[in-house]
Enzyme design. Structure first.
Site: not given
Length: 362
Positions: A282-283, A277, A114-116
């Site tokens: 991010g991903s 989202d 999870c990028g965020h």
């Protein structure tokens, strides 16, 4: 009035709760509008990690034995259909060689990247003392995610963290391009499948008769979810290291602007069980950059800006290094965005509450 209430309750700090019931303390954040409910400590996860479990194994263990915690914090009445969370893990094999490890939670289960959350956890790690002797003006924070190690780079002024935060991804790659998929109700479409710590299907909303910027979110969500289910049935995924990572997390609908441009490109990510989202994902940015690089549409260190169709928030992304990952030509992607604190919370449980572990409503 707060003081009077405290006096009337004999100085009680927490509402009444069962002696055996959960008391969960969280730090509340968001990145680009996407919430992150950080659980700084989950004792059961720490005990399991101390047994030497890898982070992927710990993910399975927590899902099997502590899923009531996820449901209590992600679902109503404490959460909502778009809630997202992270359990911080320190120590044990899961976090060996890193400042912290993280398990990612959402309404339907547990994600692998999870990028965020990584952007937010980078700040959290500095502000909550998980990184000894952070350096100015920027500190590298090493995180273990279920998909592998990532590094966040966080501004630090000697007292508190700042923005923007950026991270370097695990190796990202194009799993497949121009795959024909029959989508019930929409006909045949062409999708790309990219990996950025988890797998996504990508296609322009135009192929589904929609506009990612102007169509109703409900219509975009329904279409993306239908694509996800169709891809799951018609395309088999493979991950070079673990079959635990070989699953399709969701579908990202785009505006179709994949060729390099300094203008923002807009997308919406629909993941898990029709969860949307709020950030540019991010991903998803990681996987989309990998696909664009694979197709020759961008070069190393060309920065693209990605816009969320739901909130209008922005991330930037660029491929910073070419590498190999199994049989795949891959890239390390740098993603940058802004994460903010929104508060802290203490959640309690009364055992006699028939909805004590929440309910899922969408």
């Amino acid at each position: 009035m707060a003081a009077e209430g405290d006096a009337a309750s004999g100085g009680r700090r927490l509402p009444p709760h069962s002696p055996s019931g959960l008391v969960l303390q969280t730090v509340e954040m968001h990145t680009g509008g996407e919430p992150l409910r950080v659980i700084p400590r989950l004792e059961a996860a720490e005990e399991a990690a101390a047994k030497g479990l890898s982070l992927l194994s710990l993910r399975r263990e927590v899902a099997a034995t502590q899923d009531h915690v996820r449901r209590a914090l992600m679902h109503e009445p404490r959460g909502h259909a778009g809630m997202y969370g992270a359990v911080v893990v320190r120590g044990g094999a899961a976090a060996a060689g890193a400042h912290l490890a993280a398990l990612f939670l959402h309404g339907a289960g547990y994600s692998t990247m999870c990028g965020h959350a990584v952007l937010a956890l980078g700040r959290f790690a500095l502000d909550y003392g998980l990184v000894p002797a952070p350096s100015c003006p920027e500190t590298a924070v090493c995180l273990h995610c279920p998909c592998g190690p990532v590094t966040a780079f966080v501004p630090w002024d000697g007292h508190r963290s700042g923005n923007p935060v950026r991270f370097h991804s695990v190796p990202a790659f194009a799993a497949a391009t121009d795959v024909a998929i029959d989508v019930p109700g929409y006909g045949k479409v062409m999708v790309d499948i990219g990996y950025g710590g988890t797998f996504y299907a990508f296609l322009s909303a135009e192929q589904l008769g929609l506009d990612v910027c102007s169509s109703k979110t409900k219509d975009l969500v329904n279409a993306a979810s239908t694509v996800t289910e169709a891809v799951k049935k018609q395309f088999k995924l493979h991950h070079p290291e673990s079959e635990d990572l070989a699953f399709l997390y969701g579908t990202i609908l785009t505006d179709g602007n994949d060729a390099f441009s300094e203008k923002p490109t807009t997308n919406i990510c629909v993941f898990a069980d029709e969860q949307v989202d709020r950030s540019p994902t991010g991903s998803g940015v990681t996987a989309r950059i990998a696909l664009q690089y694979h197709k020759g549409l961008i070069q190393l260190n060309q920065t693209r800006t990605f816009r969320s169709s739901t909130t209008g928030s922005f991330f930037t992304g660029k491929a910073v290094k070419a590498t190999k990952f199994g049989d795949y030509n891959a890239v390390i992607v740098e993603v940058s965005g802004e994460a903010f604190y929104t508060g802290t919370a203490t959640f309690t449980v009364e055992e006699e509450d028939p909805l004590k572990y929440g309910f899922f409503f969408k």
